[in-house]
Scaffold this active site. Sequence first.
Site, short mmCIF file in Angstrom:
data_model
loop_
_atom_site.label_atom_id
_atom_site.label_comp_id
_atom_site.label_asym_id
_atom_site.label_seq_id
_atom_site.Cartn_x
_atom_site.Cartn_y
_atom_site.Cartn_z
N TYR A 1 0.82 -1.22 0.00
CA TYR A 1 0.00 0.00 0.00
C TYR A 1 0.85 1.27 0.00
O TYR A 1 0.67 2.15 -0.85
CB TYR A 1 -0.93 0.00 1.21
CG TYR A 1 -1.97 1.09 1.19
CD1 TYR A 1 -3.04 1.04 0.29
CD2 TYR A 1 -1.89 2.18 2.05
CE1 TYR A 1 -4.00 2.04 0.26
CE2 TYR A 1 -2.84 3.19 2.03
CZ TYR A 1 -3.90 3.11 1.14
OH TYR A 1 -4.84 4.11 1.11
N LYS B 1 1.17 4.01 -3.08
CA LYS B 1 0.73 5.39 -2.88
C LYS B 1 1.89 6.37 -3.07
O LYS B 1 1.70 7.48 -3.56
CB LYS B 1 0.11 5.55 -1.49
CG LYS B 1 -1.26 4.89 -1.35
CD LYS B 1 -2.30 5.51 -2.28
CE LYS B 1 -3.69 4.99 -1.96
NZ LYS B 1 -4.74 5.60 -2.83
#
Length: 272
Positions: free
Chosen positions: A167, A171
């Site tokens: 994640y 990002k």
Amino acid sequence: MNTHSRHEPVSADQVDHTSLFGLAGNSYVILGAGGGLGEHVSRTIVALGGRVLCVDVNSDNVGKLAGSLGMPHVVADVTTEEGIDLVAADAAAEFGRIDGYVDVVGQMYRKPIAEFGLSDWEREFKLNLAHAFLAARRLVPLVDDRGAIVHVSSTIGSRGVRRAPGYGPSKAALDVWVKQLAAEYGARDIRVNAVAPGLFLSPRFVAKQRDASDLGVLTGRSMLGRLGQPFEIAAAIAFLLSPAAGYITGSTIPVDGGALSTDSTGLDEIGS
């Protein structure tokens, strides 16, 4: 509203201050409109006078939202070329040209690195990054000059966290993608930014039961001593779409209650 000149300052009395924070008459595509934050973004834009094409893979959620707003919608998986092609075709049919788009699509999968396989890694980057590339290729050609694009990143993109191997990196890559787009389309005065929410009261967070001790730890990360509300994230996005943010581009703005600015050494916790 064009309140700026390329080479001459605009005097204060020449600025239409009443419209700086408005979106009246503007049209936007909202990717991921059917979820909690996507609904807030859609409702905020409409409340400020804008129009939206609500996009989501969940037909029930996006249909209900669009119906309540009196706005068009399309059911599509924007992580695929076929899905984003459908969105672009619908946007062109509904609005002709658009003033920008908002990308709320993303998801976190929590596993230790040892249990996180290559397929998990590829899925996370597809959900959090690849769709942003596809959207740019098909939607930016529809965006008028002086338009605006906003992606939803995360404060985790600038931090190392346990049990979420894909994640943060995906990002972080999205934050650089924002800069890439901003550089590519700056000559057209198209602004590209992201907001990076900290922990906030999303449907996923609320759905999980937590005891008072855990809640105390989580709220204690914020300088404000509370978690964020979805409408506060949506309001920051609307600001970045508005003329008031006309000289902001290539930036990722934290909306985290000051969590990233707190003491990182731990000395505050022990009092010395």
